[in-house]
Design an enzyme around this catalytic site. Structure first.
Site, PDB file in Angstrom:
ATOM      1  N   ALA A   1      38.477  28.001  31.514  1.00 14.67           N
ATOM      2  CA  ALA A   1      39.094  28.853  30.790  1.00 14.67           C
ATOM      3  C   ALA A   1      39.997  28.719  29.329  1.00 14.67           C
ATOM      4  CB  ALA A   1      39.919  29.751  31.613  1.00 14.67           C
TER       5      ALA A   1
ATOM      6  N   LYS B   1      22.752  20.355  27.360  1.00 12.57           N
ATOM      7  CA  LYS B   1      22.723  21.489  27.297  1.00 12.57           C
ATOM      8  C   LYS B   1      21.128  21.698  27.724  1.00 12.57           C
ATOM      9  CE  LYS B   1      26.074  24.249  26.916  1.00 12.57           C
ATOM     10  NZ  LYS B   1      27.221  24.442  27.975  1.00 12.57           N
TER      11      LYS B   1
ATOM     12  N   VAL C   1      22.592  30.650   9.494  1.00  8.44           N
ATOM     13  CA  VAL C   1      22.660  29.015   9.032  1.00  8.44           C
ATOM     14  C   VAL C   1      22.821  29.238   7.473  1.00  8.44           C
ATOM     15  CG1 VAL C   1      20.749  27.621   8.533  1.00  8.44           C
ATOM     16  CG2 VAL C   1      20.582  29.174  10.526  1.00  8.44           C
TER      17      VAL C   1
HETATM   18  P1  NDP Z   1      36.024  23.320  24.423  1.00  7.15           P
HETATM   19  O1  NDP Z   1      35.945  21.730  24.670  1.00  7.15           O
HETATM   20  O2  NDP Z   1      36.738  23.942  23.930  1.00  7.15           O
HETATM   21  O3  NDP Z   1      36.031  23.709  25.901  1.00  7.15           O
HETATM   22  C1  NDP Z   1      34.759  23.216  26.856  1.00  7.15           C
HETATM   23  C2  NDP Z   1      35.532  23.859  28.146  1.00  7.15           C
HETATM   24  O4  NDP Z   1      35.073  23.257  29.127  1.00  7.15           O
HETATM   25  C3  NDP Z   1      36.823  22.948  28.716  1.00  7.15           C
HETATM   26  O5  NDP Z   1      37.819  23.938  28.914  1.00  7.15           O
HETATM   27  C4  NDP Z   1      36.719  21.779  29.147  1.00  7.15           C
HETATM   28  O6  NDP Z   1      37.930  21.936  30.775  1.00  7.15           O
HETATM   29  C5  NDP Z   1      35.835  22.654  30.322  1.00  7.15           C
HETATM   30  N1  NDP Z   1      35.078  21.476  31.145  1.00  7.15           N
HETATM   31  C6  NDP Z   1      34.494  20.182  30.794  1.00  7.15           C
HETATM   32  N2  NDP Z   1      34.225  19.266  31.792  1.00  7.15           N
HETATM   33  C7  NDP Z   1      34.898  19.713  32.216  1.00  7.15           C
HETATM   34  C8  NDP Z   1      34.773  19.315  34.077  1.00  7.15           C
HETATM   35  N3  NDP Z   1      34.182  18.103  34.470  1.00  7.15           N
HETATM   36  N4  NDP Z   1      34.973  20.576  34.773  1.00  7.15           N
HETATM   37  C9  NDP Z   1      35.351  21.055  34.160  1.00  7.15           C
HETATM   38  N5  NDP Z   1      35.824  21.706  33.601  1.00  7.15           N
HETATM   39  C10 NDP Z   1      35.075  20.980  32.403  1.00  7.15           C
HETATM   40  O7  NDP Z   1      34.298  24.012  23.843  1.00  7.15           O
HETATM   41  P2  NDP Z   1      34.249  25.366  23.454  1.00  7.15           P
HETATM   42  O8  NDP Z   1      35.329  26.875  23.571  1.00  7.15           O
HETATM   43  O9  NDP Z   1      33.120  25.166  22.647  1.00  7.15           O
HETATM   44  O10 NDP Z   1      32.608  25.665  24.415  1.00  7.15           O
HETATM   45  C11 NDP Z   1      32.177  26.462  25.611  1.00  7.15           C
HETATM   46  C12 NDP Z   1      30.705  26.080  25.828  1.00  7.15           C
HETATM   47  O11 NDP Z   1      30.530  26.923  24.926  1.00  7.15           O
HETATM   48  C13 NDP Z   1      30.535  25.015  26.308  1.00  7.15           C
HETATM   49  O12 NDP Z   1      29.616  25.408  27.437  1.00  7.15           O
HETATM   50  C14 NDP Z   1      28.654  24.594  25.251  1.00  7.15           C
HETATM   51  O13 NDP Z   1      28.075  23.811  25.103  1.00  7.15           O
HETATM   52  C15 NDP Z   1      28.954  26.171  24.938  1.00  7.15           C
HETATM   53  N6  NDP Z   1      28.902  26.035  23.140  1.00  7.15           N
HETATM   54  C16 NDP Z   1      29.893  26.403  21.685  1.00  7.15           C
HETATM   55  C17 NDP Z   1      29.339  25.343  20.394  1.00  7.15           C
HETATM   56  C18 NDP Z   1      30.205  25.589  19.742  1.00  7.15           C
HETATM   57  O14 NDP Z   1      29.705  25.545  18.904  1.00  7.15           O
HETATM   58  N7  NDP Z   1      31.635  25.622  19.833  1.00  7.15           N
HETATM   59  C19 NDP Z   1      27.595  26.253  20.440  1.00  7.15           C
HETATM   60  C20 NDP Z   1      27.460  26.500  20.974  1.00  7.15           C
HETATM   61  C21 NDP Z   1      27.759  26.571  23.047  1.00  7.15           C
HETATM   62  P3  NDP Z   1      39.307  20.958  29.831  1.00  7.15           P
HETATM   63  O15 NDP Z   1      39.783  21.599  29.626  1.00  7.15           O
HETATM   64  O16 NDP Z   1      39.656  20.442  31.771  1.00  7.15           O
HETATM   65  O17 NDP Z   1      38.776  20.115  29.146  1.00  7.15           O
END
Ligand code: NDP
Length: 321
Positions: free
Chosen positions: A8, A162, A249
């Site tokens: 979150a 992913k 894009v």
């Molecule tokens: P962030 O890095 O801001 O958030 C990633 C989250 O994943 C963090 O809250 C992190 O927790 C959590 N996380 C990572 N490893 C673990 C673990 N081992 N256990 C529990 N929690 C974990 O990334 P985004 O908000 O950018 O991305 C969120 C989602 O969206 C992801 O699934 C990403 O693949 C997907 N996504 C993102 C895109 C982008 O451009 N940003 C594009 C397409 C998809 P913690 O805070 O504890 O580190």
């Protein structure tokens, strides 16, 4: 209703939590370290958080970690997954948390007596990285998955994580009769709620800091649209399948121009670096980003592109919060 958001504190998830609280939901938010103010302070300050936000400690790699969080929830938004493009050990740093973590969360959902729908934050990374021909005539549809062997050969470890996670998620939900919608955003931009810059916003910060930009064109979408799409995918009963989320894009030089127009006093980079990536240029050809797998009504509230009713248009994300 009670819903759960995994990971979150992240960039996208923080906006999902904000909008869910605004809509009156009780939100169970999982974080790895609830005692870290950098991870939770911005969530605790959201409107409605005092009354309806509950923080839970959970780790993707800990079996059963999500059992007690999801029990009692009507919907689960699984966003947690590491987003890192440079790693030392891809298996440990990316693939295990993405793949095992997704199955771990889904296993908790399967055990629960309350969960009606899971919304999975997948990625365009799980869609278009393969050797299939790409040109403007090619329609990228919901049958498209990135090719794991291609990802391994090309050392595209985040893309691989992913792809494996989404493919395994569909297999699991089909075998266990779980209702899931997956959202597949391209690069996500827009205002941050969390204090630390995440990987997809960093390239924009680099432009603002005058660092030469790569010779790349990629898809972009606004973080608020991505968060709203998650909520619509949960709330709208007819939503199903996979949805690509992309506004457009653009080449980095166009991003630089947009930023220069918006912020004329900032030293926005005007230099292109010499490096380029054939993989990302390939992506530029996947211009037909389709809303896929669900009825067009599934993402209500977003503007349909008049040129192609299957392509959703999003506003671009550099406006201040
Ligand atoms: P962030 O890095 O801001 O958030 C990633 C989250 O994943 C963090 O809250 C992190 O927790 C959590 N996380 C990572 N490893 C673990 C673990 N081992 N256990 C529990 N929690 C974990 O990334 P985004 O908000 O950018 O991305 C969120 C989602 O969206 C992801 O699934 C990403 O693949 C997907 N996504 C993102 C895109 C982008 O451009 N940003 C594009 C397409 C998809 P913690 O805070 O504890 O580190």
């Amino acid at each position: 209703k009670v819903v759960c958001v995994t990971g979150a504190s992240g960039f996208i998830a923080s906006w999902i939590v904000k909008f869910l609280l605004q809509r009156g939901y009780t939100v169970r938010a999982t974080v790895r370290d609830p005692s870290n103010p950098k991870k939770v302070d911005h969530l605790l300050k959201l409107d409605g958080a005092k009354e309806r936000l509950q923080l839970f400690k959970a780790d993707l790699l800990e079996e059963g970690s999500f059992d007690s969080v999801v029990e009692g929830c009507d919907g689960v938004f699984h966003t947690a997954s590491p987003v890192r493009f440079v790693v030392n050990d891809p298996q440990v740093e990316l693939i295990d948390p993405a793949l095992k973590g997704t199955l771990n969360v889904l296993k908790s959902c399967a055990k629960s007596t309350s969960v009606k729908r899971v919304v999975l934050t997948s990625s365009n990374a799980a869609v278009s990285f393969n050797t299939r021909p790409k040109n403007p005539e090619v329609v990228v549809d919901e049958t498209w998955f990135s090719n794991p062997d291609f990802c391994r050969e090309s050392k595209l470890w985040y893309v691989l994580s992913k792809t494996l996670a989404e493919a395994a998620a569909w297999k699991f939900v089909n075998e266990n009769n779980i209702d899931m919608v997956s959202l597949n955003p391209t690069m996500v931009a827009g205002p941050l709620l969390q204090p630390e810059v995440n990987e997809s916003v960093e390239p924009i910060l680099n432009l603002i800091n005058g660092i030469p930009f790569p010779n790349k064109a990629i898809g972009w979408v606004n973080v608020k649209d991505v968060a709203n799409a998650h909520i619509h995918a949960y709330e709208i009963a007819s939503a199903s399948g996979r949805c690509l989320l992309a506004e457009r894009v653009v080449h980095y030089s166009e991003l630089a121009m947009i930023l220069r127009d918006l912020y004329p006093t900032l030293p926005i980079s005007d230099k292109q670096s010499t490096s380029s990536s054939k993989f990302v240029i390939l992506l530029a050809y996947t211009t037909l980003f389709h809303q896929i797998g669900a009825e067009p009504t599934c993402i209500q509230g977003m503007q349909l592109n008049p040129l192609n009713p299957l392509i959703y248009s999003y506003y671009f994300g550099f406006l201040p919060c």
